[in-house]
Design an enzyme around this catalytic site. Structure first.
Site, PDB file in Angstrom:
ATOM      1  N   ARG A  54       7.311  -6.016  -7.295  1.00  0.00           N
ATOM      2  CA  ARG A  54       8.366  -6.977  -7.578  1.00  0.00           C
ATOM      3  C   ARG A  54       7.994  -8.439  -7.333  1.00  0.00           C
ATOM      4  O   ARG A  54       8.590  -9.332  -7.889  1.00  0.00           O
ATOM      5  CB  ARG A  54       9.608  -6.655  -6.725  1.00  0.00           C
ATOM      6  CG  ARG A  54      10.212  -5.299  -7.063  1.00  0.00           C
ATOM      7  CD  ARG A  54      11.475  -5.083  -6.253  1.00  0.00           C
ATOM      8  NE  ARG A  54      12.066  -3.782  -6.534  1.00  0.00           N
ATOM      9  CZ  ARG A  54      13.198  -3.355  -5.998  1.00  0.00           C
ATOM     10  NH1 ARG A  54      13.845  -4.116  -5.152  1.00  0.00           N
ATOM     11  NH2 ARG A  54      13.678  -2.160  -6.297  1.00  0.00           N
TER      12      ARG A  54
ATOM     13  N   GLN B 174      20.536 -10.627  -5.743  1.00  0.00           N
ATOM     14  CA  GLN B 174      19.784  -9.383  -5.551  1.00  0.00           C
ATOM     15  C   GLN B 174      19.754  -9.035  -4.073  1.00  0.00           C
ATOM     16  O   GLN B 174      19.170  -9.759  -3.263  1.00  0.00           O
ATOM     17  CB  GLN B 174      18.359  -9.520  -6.084  1.00  0.00           C
ATOM     18  CG  GLN B 174      17.564  -8.227  -5.991  1.00  0.00           C
ATOM     19  CD  GLN B 174      16.142  -8.392  -6.495  1.00  0.00           C
ATOM     20  OE1 GLN B 174      15.745  -9.479  -6.900  1.00  0.00           O
ATOM     21  NE2 GLN B 174      15.371  -7.318  -6.471  1.00  0.00           N
TER      22      GLN B 174
ATOM     23  N   GLU C 166       7.176  -1.785  -3.047  1.00  0.00           N
ATOM     24  CA  GLU C 166       8.186  -2.667  -3.622  1.00  0.00           C
ATOM     25  C   GLU C 166       7.662  -4.098  -3.748  1.00  0.00           C
ATOM     26  O   GLU C 166       7.938  -4.790  -4.728  1.00  0.00           O
ATOM     27  CB  GLU C 166       9.464  -2.627  -2.782  1.00  0.00           C
ATOM     28  CG  GLU C 166      10.218  -1.307  -2.924  1.00  0.00           C
ATOM     29  CD  GLU C 166      11.633  -1.391  -2.376  1.00  0.00           C
ATOM     30  OE1 GLU C 166      12.244  -2.466  -2.480  1.00  0.00           O
ATOM     31  OE2 GLU C 166      12.115  -0.382  -1.835  1.00  0.00           O
ATOM     32  N   ASN C 167       6.896  -4.536  -2.774  1.00  0.00           N
ATOM     33  CA  ASN C 167       6.365  -5.891  -2.848  1.00  0.00           C
ATOM     34  C   ASN C 167       5.307  -6.022  -3.929  1.00  0.00           C
ATOM     35  O   ASN C 167       5.266  -7.018  -4.649  1.00  0.00           O
ATOM     36  CB  ASN C 167       5.792  -6.309  -1.488  1.00  0.00           C
ATOM     37  CG  ASN C 167       6.859  -6.853  -0.561  1.00  0.00           C
ATOM     38  OD1 ASN C 167       7.261  -7.994  -0.670  1.00  0.00           O
ATOM     39  ND2 ASN C 167       7.340  -6.010   0.337  1.00  0.00           N
TER      40      ASN C 167
ATOM     41  N   GLU D 261      11.936 -10.438   1.951  1.00  0.00           N
ATOM     42  CA  GLU D 261      11.793 -11.447   3.005  1.00  0.00           C
ATOM     43  C   GLU D 261      12.027 -12.859   2.480  1.00  0.00           C
ATOM     44  O   GLU D 261      12.593 -13.702   3.171  1.00  0.00           O
ATOM     45  CB  GLU D 261      10.408 -11.349   3.666  1.00  0.00           C
ATOM     46  CG  GLU D 261      10.286 -12.302   4.844  1.00  0.00           C
ATOM     47  CD  GLU D 261       9.064 -12.040   5.710  1.00  0.00           C
ATOM     48  OE1 GLU D 261       8.808 -12.853   6.618  1.00  0.00           O
ATOM     49  OE2 GLU D 261       8.376 -11.021   5.483  1.00  0.00           O
ATOM     50  N   ARG D 262      11.612 -13.146   1.248  1.00  0.00           N
ATOM     51  CA  ARG D 262      11.867 -14.475   0.674  1.00  0.00           C
ATOM     52  C   ARG D 262      13.374 -14.738   0.597  1.00  0.00           C
ATOM     53  O   ARG D 262      13.840 -15.830   0.942  1.00  0.00           O
ATOM     54  CB  ARG D 262      11.251 -14.584  -0.716  1.00  0.00           C
ATOM     55  CG  ARG D 262       9.732 -14.704  -0.733  1.00  0.00           C
ATOM     56  CD  ARG D 262       9.201 -14.884  -2.138  1.00  0.00           C
ATOM     57  NE  ARG D 262       9.553 -16.182  -2.684  1.00  0.00           N
ATOM     58  CZ  ARG D 262      10.453 -16.390  -3.646  1.00  0.00           C
ATOM     59  NH1 ARG D 262      11.128 -15.371  -4.160  1.00  0.00           N
ATOM     60  NH2 ARG D 262      10.707 -17.602  -4.091  1.00  0.00           N
TER      61      ARG D 262
END
Length: 299
Positions: free
Chosen positions: A133, A78, A129-130, A96-97
């Site tokens: 998701r 992704q 988005e965070n 970021e992950r």
């Protein structure tokens, strides 16, 4: 599978545009912008800076290592999302992950959706988005909602539309920020759930909040047990219900009471009932005192 490989290869080819100073793309009107903006391209990992608007602050190291192992085995499936700041300079919007895990593996480039956005748009995209998701903890979600209110001036109704959550759900998250900071940390660290936090919100005294929080943790209380404990506390601290003035009654002030007390020479008790009714009690302490009061009344 062939289609996916072809698309990834095409992305690598277009990535050359990003490293050509003569084709530097700064807006959607620039030449070749349609080939870059919104597409998945390979971006130098060192050219990506962390988004200062990133709502996630806690990253589980074990989960990061697991993700890194997956990326090492299968690649970054992704893509992350970045916005272009300058020539070969980008800022992370979301992922970021995945970016951190890619650095652990030692990747030099990562596939990324390229966006061109101002700071406000970047903040909204990052937060929305965070929230949608990732498995943010309840306090991080609450802080994300609060930032949308403070920095973008979104109403709760507008946030409801952007993140696809009921307005009541957003309100419940925001109320968590009224809890004592120690309790907020407890929610973030998983010692108590959001349900426990919601039960504690109804207590205004943060010292009492903390006392009940300690009991929840030490006795491993369920949400229902916590709600019962909170209710017990509230029932025990309810003030005596004051007698309300009934319709049509009136108030007797202290000056009037003092005047009657002075006249009769005894402390007068006055009770006012509804519709202007009431009674005056005149105490006496002997037969002689009784005749004195009668004489005053008849005079």
């Amino acid at each position: 599978m062939t289609k996916a490989i072809k698309k990834q290869a095409l992305g690598r080819g277009l990535s050359a545009l990003l490293k050509d100073p003569e084709n530097d793309i700064k807006s959607v009107e620039d030449k070749n912008a349609d080939k870059v903006v919104g597409n998945i391209l390979e971006v130098d990992i060192d050219a990506i800076e962390i988004n200062p608007f990133q709502p996630r602050t806690n990253f589980n190291e074990e989960a990061l290592q697991e993700l890194a192992s997956s990326i090492k085995e299968l690649g970054l499936i992704q893509p992350i999302t970045v916005r272009k700041l300058d020539f070969n300079k980008y800022q992370l919007i979301s992922g970021e992950r995945r970016l951190r895990a890619s650095k652990i593996v030692g990747l030099q480039t990562v596939p990324a959706y390229i966006r061109i956005a101002n700071d406000n748009e970047s903040l909204v995209m990052a937060l929305v988005e965070n929230i949608q998701r990732h498995d943010l903890d309840p306090i991080e979600i609450a802080l994300s909602y609060q930032r949308l209110i403070d920095e973008i001036q979104l109403t709760q109704e507008q946030m409801s539309e952007r993140v696809g959550k009921k307005r009541s759900t957003i309100t419940n998250y925001l109320r968590l920020l009224k809890l004592d900071p120690i309790i907020q940390t407890g929610i973030r660290d998983g010692f108590i759930s959001m349900g426990h936090g919601r039960a504690l919100i109804s207590i205004d005294d943060q010292d009492v909040q903390s006392d009940i929080y300690q009991k929840i943790v030490s006795q491993n209380l369920s949400v229902r047990e916590t709600e019962a404990l909170v209710k017990k506390h509230q029932d025990g601290t309810k003030p005596n219900v004051a007698v309300t003035k009934k319709e049509g009654s009136f108030a007797v002030n202290e000056e009037q009471k003092k005047a009657l007390t002075s006249f009769f020479g005894s402390k007068i008790d006055i009770q006012v009932a509804g519709k202007g009714k009431g009674k005056i009690t005149i105490p006496f302490h002997s037969e002689e005192d009784f005749h004195r009061i009668i004489k005053l009344i008849n005079s």
